[in-house]
Design a protein around this motif. Structure first.
Motif, mmCIF file in Angstrom:
data_model
loop_
_atom_site.group_PDB
_atom_site.id
_atom_site.type_symbol
_atom_site.label_atom_id
_atom_site.label_comp_id
_atom_site.label_asym_id
_atom_site.label_seq_id
_atom_site.Cartn_x
_atom_site.Cartn_y
_atom_site.Cartn_z
ATOM 1 N N SER A 117 0.832 -1.202 0.000
ATOM 2 C CA SER A 117 0.000 0.000 0.000
ATOM 3 C C SER A 117 0.873 1.260 0.000
ATOM 4 O O SER A 117 0.605 2.224 -0.726
ATOM 5 C CB SER A 117 -0.911 -0.014 1.232
ATOM 6 N N LYS A 177 1.478 9.271 -6.190
ATOM 7 C CA LYS A 177 1.801 10.661 -5.878
ATOM 8 C C LYS A 177 3.041 11.165 -6.635
ATOM 9 O O LYS A 177 3.291 12.346 -6.676
ATOM 10 C CB LYS A 177 2.038 10.833 -4.382
ATOM 11 N N ASP A 221 0.951 4.059 -2.979
ATOM 12 C CA ASP A 221 0.719 5.482 -2.720
ATOM 13 C C ASP A 221 1.858 6.337 -3.264
ATOM 14 O O ASP A 221 1.626 7.411 -3.848
ATOM 15 C CB ASP A 221 0.559 5.753 -1.216
#
Length: 169
Positions: free
Chosen positions: A154, A162, A158
């Motif tokens: 995870s 980003k 992320d």
């Protein structure tokens, strides 16, 4: 980051209840054996040697000492000790004979592809289901690794989402 992962008692119990089949241990036998190989001598010679050893055993000789003296298998140096094994681990003829013997009983000469075996059963364990307390540590470790992997995946996902990536020619 992954060190903060924790597994609760409820998660451990739930996993155990939902996966009981994973904690079944099959029946096992603990045995010793003496192997007389047939690859370097005739069947007749090997069987005669096995019969001679059986005679010594019937006269009260120590199985482990005879295994060290006569056995031609890799377990000879350990007095023929094979430890515990379940079904499917040994050749069929050997396994069948071992599982039929009672604790302390010695087989006759059992013929397999490797030669003649004389088997002594030391102990037996019936098929059993590990208790939650016996399985708890393994379950906790497995669930912790799974949670850590999920948290890491995870985190990486992320970062990728980003990230602003520019490719300059």
């Amino acid at each position: 980051m992954v060190d903060s992962v924790a597994v609760t008692e409820k998660e451990i119990t739930d996993y155990y209840e939902e996966n009981r089949s994973k904690f079944k241990q099959p029946a096992q036998v603990k045995a010793k054996h003496i192997l007389i190989k047939t690859d370097d001598k005739s069947e007749k010679e090997a069987k005669a040697k096995a019969q001679k050893i059986l005679k010594e055993l019937k006269q009260g000789a120590d199985f482990a000492k005879l295994a060290k003296k006569y056995s031609e298998g890799p377990s000879a140096k350990n007095g023929g000790e094979l430890g515990y094994f379940g079904k499917g681990r040994m050749v069929a003829e050997f396994e069948e004979a071992a599982f039929k013997l009672e604790i302390g009983e010695v087989s006759g000469a059992v013929k397999t592809q490797f030669g003649y075996h004389i088997i002594k059963v030391e102990d037996k364990k019936e098929s059993q289901l590990l208790s939650l307390s016996e399985a708890k540590e393994d379950i906790k470790n497995g669930l912790t690794q799974q949670k850590q992997q999920n948290k890491w995946n995870s985190f990486v996902k992320d970062l990728k989402e980003k990230a602003e990536i520019e490719i300059n020619p």
